[in-house]
Design a protein around this motif. Structure first.
Motif, mmCIF file in Angstrom:
data_model
loop_
_atom_site.group_PDB
_atom_site.id
_atom_site.type_symbol
_atom_site.label_atom_id
_atom_site.label_comp_id
_atom_site.label_asym_id
_atom_site.label_seq_id
_atom_site.Cartn_x
_atom_site.Cartn_y
_atom_site.Cartn_z
ATOM 1 N N SER A 177 -16.663 16.653 5.955
ATOM 2 C CA SER A 177 -16.356 15.434 5.215
ATOM 3 C C SER A 177 -14.953 14.958 5.592
ATOM 4 O O SER A 177 -14.199 15.643 6.284
ATOM 5 C CB SER A 177 -16.456 15.681 3.715
ATOM 6 O OG SER A 177 -15.409 16.553 3.310
ATOM 7 N N LEU A 178 -14.586 13.785 5.125
ATOM 8 C CA LEU A 178 -13.278 13.213 5.446
ATOM 9 C C LEU A 178 -12.159 14.072 4.867
ATOM 10 O O LEU A 178 -11.131 14.288 5.524
ATOM 11 C CB LEU A 178 -13.187 11.781 4.915
ATOM 12 C CG LEU A 178 -11.874 11.057 5.212
ATOM 13 C CD1 LEU A 178 -11.677 10.918 6.714
ATOM 14 C CD2 LEU A 178 -11.844 9.710 4.525
ATOM 15 N N ASP A 179 -12.324 14.587 3.652
ATOM 16 C CA ASP A 179 -11.305 15.448 3.047
ATOM 17 C C ASP A 179 -11.118 16.726 3.853
ATOM 18 O O ASP A 179 -9.994 17.189 4.057
ATOM 19 C CB ASP A 179 -11.683 15.794 1.606
ATOM 20 C CG ASP A 179 -11.636 14.583 0.688
ATOM 21 O OD1 ASP A 179 -10.914 13.624 1.021
ATOM 22 O OD2 ASP A 179 -12.334 14.617 -0.337
ATOM 23 N N GLN A 180 -12.209 17.301 4.316
ATOM 24 C CA GLN A 180 -12.113 18.520 5.117
ATOM 25 C C GLN A 180 -11.447 18.249 6.459
ATOM 26 O O GLN A 180 -10.670 19.070 6.941
ATOM 27 C CB GLN A 180 -13.503 19.117 5.326
ATOM 28 C CG GLN A 180 -14.114 19.678 4.070
ATOM 29 C CD GLN A 180 -15.558 20.097 4.256
ATOM 30 O OE1 GLN A 180 -16.255 19.602 5.142
ATOM 31 N NE2 GLN A 180 -16.018 21.004 3.411
ATOM 32 N N GLN A 181 -11.716 17.102 7.066
ATOM 33 C CA GLN A 181 -11.074 16.756 8.333
ATOM 34 C C GLN A 181 -9.579 16.547 8.148
ATOM 35 O O GLN A 181 -8.772 16.994 8.971
ATOM 36 C CB GLN A 181 -11.714 15.497 8.923
ATOM 37 C CG GLN A 181 -13.107 15.715 9.443
ATOM 38 C CD GLN A 181 -13.731 14.443 9.964
ATOM 39 O OE1 GLN A 181 -13.076 13.412 10.043
ATOM 40 N NE2 GLN A 181 -14.996 14.501 10.319
ATOM 41 N N GLN A 182 -9.184 15.886 7.057
ATOM 42 C CA GLN A 182 -7.762 15.682 6.784
ATOM 43 C C GLN A 182 -7.060 17.011 6.550
ATOM 44 O O GLN A 182 -5.942 17.225 7.024
ATOM 45 C CB GLN A 182 -7.582 14.763 5.580
ATOM 46 C CG GLN A 182 -7.918 13.327 5.856
ATOM 47 C CD GLN A 182 -7.818 12.468 4.610
ATOM 48 O OE1 GLN A 182 -7.758 12.976 3.490
ATOM 49 N NE2 GLN A 182 -7.791 11.149 4.818
ATOM 50 N N PHE A 183 -7.688 17.905 5.803
ATOM 51 C CA PHE A 183 -7.093 19.218 5.581
ATOM 52 C C PHE A 183 -6.950 19.977 6.890
ATOM 53 O O PHE A 183 -5.918 20.616 7.135
ATOM 54 C CB PHE A 183 -7.944 20.031 4.598
ATOM 55 C CG PHE A 183 -7.475 21.450 4.460
ATOM 56 C CD1 PHE A 183 -6.350 21.748 3.711
ATOM 57 C CD2 PHE A 183 -8.133 22.489 5.104
ATOM 58 C CE1 PHE A 183 -5.902 23.049 3.592
ATOM 59 C CE2 PHE A 183 -7.696 23.787 4.998
ATOM 60 C CZ PHE A 183 -6.567 24.068 4.236
#
Length: 128
Positions: free
Chosen positions: A79-85
Motif C-alpha cells: 500500500s502507499l503507507d507501506q511504500q512511504q515507510f
C-alpha cells in the motif's frame, strides 16, 4: 534460517504401487514399475470385461507435497503507507552509517595540563 526456507519451498512426490495389500515398488524420483499381473492377464471382451475389472487388485498411489511458491514480494502489492515507510526507513538507515571523510580530533591544538605532583605516589595507592 536458510534451511527453513529450503524445506518450506521444496516440493516432492512419492509414487507407490500396491498389489493387494503388499507394497511392490515405490519411487521418489521416477514412476514406479508396475507388476506383471496386469501384463499377464488377457484382454477380455464383452461381458467378461466387467468381471476382469473387479478382479484387478493392483493400485498405483501418488502422494504429492507442494511447497510454497509465493515468497517473492513485489512493490505492486504494497500500500502507499507501506511504500512511504519503506522509503523513509531505507533513507534513515543509510544516513545512519554515513561517516565523516576524516577523523576529527577536536583537541589537537591543546596541550595537556602540566603534572605538578603525582597523586598516586603521594598517597601510595597502586593498581595491582
Amino acid at each position: 534460517m536458510a534451511l527453513i526456507v529450503l524445506c518450506s519451498t521444496m516440493s516432492f512426490a512419492v509414487d507407490m504401487h500396491y498389489c493387494g495389500d503388499h507394497l511392490v515398488d515405490f519411487s521418489f524420483t521416477d514412476t514406479v514399475d508396475t507388476c506383471m499381473m496386469k501384463a499377464n492377464m488377457p484382454k477380455p471382451s464383452g461381458e467378461c470385461a466387467a468381471m476382469a475389472m473387479e478382479m484387478d487388485c493392483c493400485t498405483d498411489i501418488e502422494v504429492v507435497i507442494e511447497g510454497q511458491d509465493d515468497l517473492k514480494i513485489s512493490l505492486d502489492q504494497l500500500s502507499l503507507d507501506q511504500q512511504q515507510f519503506l522509503v523513509a526507513f531505507t533513507y534513515t538507515y543509510l544516513q545512519h552509517f554515513e561517516g565523516y571523510d576524516e577523523n576529527v580530533v577536536p583537541y589537537t591544538d591543546y596541550n595537556p595540563p602540566p603534572l605538578i605532583r603525582d597523586v598516586q605516589i603521594l598517597d601510595q595507592t597502586f593498581l595491582i
